[in-house]
Design an enzyme around this catalytic site. Structure first.
Site, PDB file in Angstrom:
ATOM      1  N   GLY A 206     -80.288 -40.775 -56.858  1.00  0.00           N
ATOM      2  CA  GLY A 206     -79.640 -41.987 -56.358  1.00  0.00           C
ATOM      3  C   GLY A 206     -78.852 -42.657 -57.456  1.00  0.00           C
ATOM      4  O   GLY A 206     -78.375 -41.988 -58.386  1.00  0.00           O
ATOM      5  N   SER A 207     -78.738 -43.973 -57.370  1.00  0.00           N
ATOM      6  CA  SER A 207     -77.902 -44.697 -58.323  1.00  0.00           C
ATOM      7  C   SER A 207     -78.597 -44.804 -59.680  1.00  0.00           C
ATOM      8  O   SER A 207     -79.831 -44.814 -59.770  1.00  0.00           O
ATOM      9  CB  SER A 207     -77.608 -46.098 -57.788  1.00  0.00           C
ATOM     10  OG  SER A 207     -78.807 -46.822 -57.671  1.00  0.00           O
ATOM     11  N   THR A 210     -80.963 -47.958 -59.760  1.00  0.00           N
ATOM     12  CA  THR A 210     -82.309 -47.784 -59.213  1.00  0.00           C
ATOM     13  C   THR A 210     -83.099 -46.778 -60.053  1.00  0.00           C
ATOM     14  O   THR A 210     -84.305 -46.949 -60.260  1.00  0.00           O
ATOM     15  CB  THR A 210     -82.252 -47.348 -57.739  1.00  0.00           C
ATOM     16  OG1 THR A 210     -81.425 -48.275 -57.028  1.00  0.00           O
ATOM     17  CG2 THR A 210     -83.620 -47.318 -57.096  1.00  0.00           C
ATOM     18  N   GLY A 211     -82.417 -45.763 -60.563  1.00  0.00           N
ATOM     19  CA  GLY A 211     -83.085 -44.768 -61.414  1.00  0.00           C
ATOM     20  C   GLY A 211     -83.732 -45.405 -62.632  1.00  0.00           C
ATOM     21  O   GLY A 211     -84.828 -45.009 -63.048  1.00  0.00           O
ATOM     22  N   GLU A 228     -81.865 -37.661 -60.966  1.00  0.00           N
ATOM     23  CA  GLU A 228     -80.491 -37.176 -60.749  1.00  0.00           C
ATOM     24  C   GLU A 228     -79.692 -38.389 -60.326  1.00  0.00           C
ATOM     25  O   GLU A 228     -79.834 -38.865 -59.191  1.00  0.00           O
ATOM     26  CB  GLU A 228     -80.442 -36.113 -59.647  1.00  0.00           C
ATOM     27  CG  GLU A 228     -81.243 -34.855 -59.933  1.00  0.00           C
ATOM     28  CD  GLU A 228     -80.683 -34.010 -61.057  1.00  0.00           C
ATOM     29  OE1 GLU A 228     -79.602 -34.341 -61.593  1.00  0.00           O
ATOM     30  OE2 GLU A 228     -81.345 -33.023 -61.409  1.00  0.00           O
ATOM     31  N   GLU A 354     -68.161 -44.957 -60.732  1.00  0.00           N
ATOM     32  CA  GLU A 354     -68.392 -43.978 -59.662  1.00  0.00           C
ATOM     33  C   GLU A 354     -67.959 -44.614 -58.340  1.00  0.00           C
ATOM     34  O   GLU A 354     -68.593 -45.561 -57.868  1.00  0.00           O
ATOM     35  CB  GLU A 354     -69.878 -43.611 -59.617  1.00  0.00           C
ATOM     36  CG  GLU A 354     -70.185 -42.588 -58.548  1.00  0.00           C
ATOM     37  CD  GLU A 354     -71.629 -42.118 -58.582  1.00  0.00           C
ATOM     38  OE1 GLU A 354     -72.541 -42.961 -58.556  1.00  0.00           O
ATOM     39  OE2 GLU A 354     -71.839 -40.889 -58.599  1.00  0.00           O
TER      40      GLU A 354
END
Ligand code: NDP
Length: 452
Positions: A206-207, A210-211, A228, A354
């Site tokens: 995810g983003s 949040t990662g 990822e 992104e």
């Protein structure tokens, strides 16, 4: 609490899904923990057989899974079939792992030294909305193969294929509690995967924002993570490249899945002598891109996932220099046309952030070193492409770009039998490839004395 799942092509509600609470997430984690010893101790060949049976169920249901993804995520039917096929193939690939998780025998004095790959326990897989099926499979297949049990949370807006995969696992004979799909909110169910100490590893896609939270939370119980995250990837086109091929391929390297792809090559860097020619040759491909009903066989690009996401993407284009665009349907659906931005400043947010939509920026460069510098001018490091007929340069530049997945004279998609993952803030760890099952184990070393 329930969530209305919306078809992004029509804006119609297709199903209402009950979202799991934090207590339900904890109960599912406890059940997965109970199911673990029996799964771990199953003979490797039997675990392999069950994974192959799961793959067969996915194969038999392939068209249904693909149609569900078209309706839930707006993926083109061609892509959606490929994605369901990817789950099947990944399951088959890792079905070979239980019988091949070989340790080592290491020479030591006075005894025998061997290593074992021990499973971790319960693994939590957190899946984003952009590739609901493949990203799920990349996590659960090697984790199960290595003898772990899995709880999986799909993104709240794209849960349908994951729920179907859970039914198929059950039908294949995967024991209850070994693979559980829990639709729910990220900061409720996802957060329990991070906070509940029984979960021993979290696989998160995810983003980056949040990662970072997931990684910080995992630190409390020294939980393993694979992350990822985002990407900002360059497609570098040198003047000696086959320009027709490069220009024909470039739109597919960024507009596939409507650009909602962490590997999207959303910056095209073109050597200055061929910059104008490249833009000219790409124009008919972009204008001719088939955008529309994703269920139609000829469609190449569907809608964006939601109205909110479309607004985010639009924010990058408003006020930016648009060279040309493709088309998009009018009326209901979260449509956005393929859009080419040029000439554009290297510090424009569309170039540095992104976008996660069908928007590509085209910039000129003068030297190889400048191209590598531009490609590396990002906190991310996920993927990229290099187009040149000079093999030495292709190798030099692919070594120079700091990213985990590069392709020369192609925009190769992720292959399940090669490793995938990012440098820098694109993540930690690698998924897929021959070693992924080991990422779901701890290495145990045992020394056995042979002294009398
Ligand atoms: P998120 O990173 O928030 O969502 C990804 C997954 O994480 C979802 O399943 C989400 O659940 C879950 N999640 C959210 N909060 C938490 C939490 N506190 N703990 C654990 N899990 C959590 O991405 P968004 O959907 O908000 O997308 C925002 C942007 O991120 C996109 O525009 C894109 O730029 C980028 N992105 C990149 C992806 C990639 O492939 N690298 C994939 C998706 C997004 P839920 O959705 O149910 O809240």
């Amino acid at each position: 609490m329930s969530f209305a799942v919306v078809n992004p092509s029509t804006e119609q509600v297709i199903r209402s899904i009950e979202l799991a609470s934090a207590e339900e997430a904890d109960a599912a984690i406890a059940k997965a923990h109970e199911a673990w010893p029996a799964w771990r101790e199953l003979a490797p060949g039997r675990r392999a057989e069950l994974l192959r049976a799961f793959a067969d169920e996915v194969d038999a249901d392939l068209e249904n899974l693909a149609r569900l993804e078209v309706a839930n995520s707006g993926h083109t039917i061609g892509n959606a079939r490929g994605e369901a096929g990817n789950v099947r193939d990944v399951l088959r690939y890792y079905a070979a792992a239980p019988e091949r998780l070989c340790g080592k025998q290491i020479p030591v004095a006075g005894g025998l030294d061997v290593t074992f790959h021990e499973p971790l326990g319960v693994v939590g897989v957190i899946v984003p909305w952009n590739f609901p099926m493949p990203v799920a499979g990349w996590g659960f297949a090697p984790a199960l193969a290595a003898g772990n049990t899995v709880v999986l949370k799909p993104a709240e807006n794209t849960p349908l294929t994951a729920l179907r995969l859970a039914e198929l696992a059950e039908r294949a004979g995967i024991p209850s509690g070994v693979f559980t799909v829990l639709p729910g909110l990220g900061d409720v169910v996802g957060q329990r995967f991070v906070d509940n100490p029984v979960v021993r590893k979290v696989v998160f896609t995810g983003s980056t924002r949040t990662g970072k939270r997931v990684m910080a939370g995992a630190a409390n119980s020294i939980k393993r993570v694979t992350l990822e995250l985002g990407g900002k990837n360059s497609n570098i086109v040198f003047a000696d490249a086959d320009l027709d091929r490069a220009a024909a391929a470039a739109p597919y390297g960024v507009f596939d899945n409507a650009g909602q792809d962490c590997c999207a090559r959303s910056n095209i860097l073109v050597e200055r002598p061929v910059y104008e020619r490249f833009l000219e040759r790409m124009e008919p491909v972009v204008r001719g891109f088939a955008v529309g009903d994703p269920a139609r066989e000829s469609t190449e690009m569907g809608p964006l996932i939601s109205a909110a996401h479309r607004e985010k993407v639009r924010g990058y284009v408003d006020g930016a220099p648009v060279a040309y665009t493709g088309s998009a349907p009018q009326g209901p659906g979260f449509w956005f046309p393929p859009t080419v931005l040029a000439p554009i400043a290297a510090d424009h947010p569309a170039v540095t952030e992104e976008v996660f939509g069908p928007v590509v920026s085209v910039l000129p460069f003068d030297t190889e070193a400048e191209a590598v510098g531009l490609a590396n001018n990002t906190e991310y490091g996920l993927s990229g492409s290099i187009w040149t007929r000079d093999l030495a340069r292709g190798i030099r530049v692919s070594r120079g770009v700091r990213a985990g997945n590069l392709s020369v004279n192609s925009h190769s998609a992720v292959r399940y039998h090669t490793p995938f993952g990012g440098f820098g803030q694109s993540g930690i760890g690698r998924e897929l490839g021959p070693d992924a099952a080991e990422e779901f184990t701890e290495t145990k070393n045992v020394f056995i004395s042979t002294e009398e």
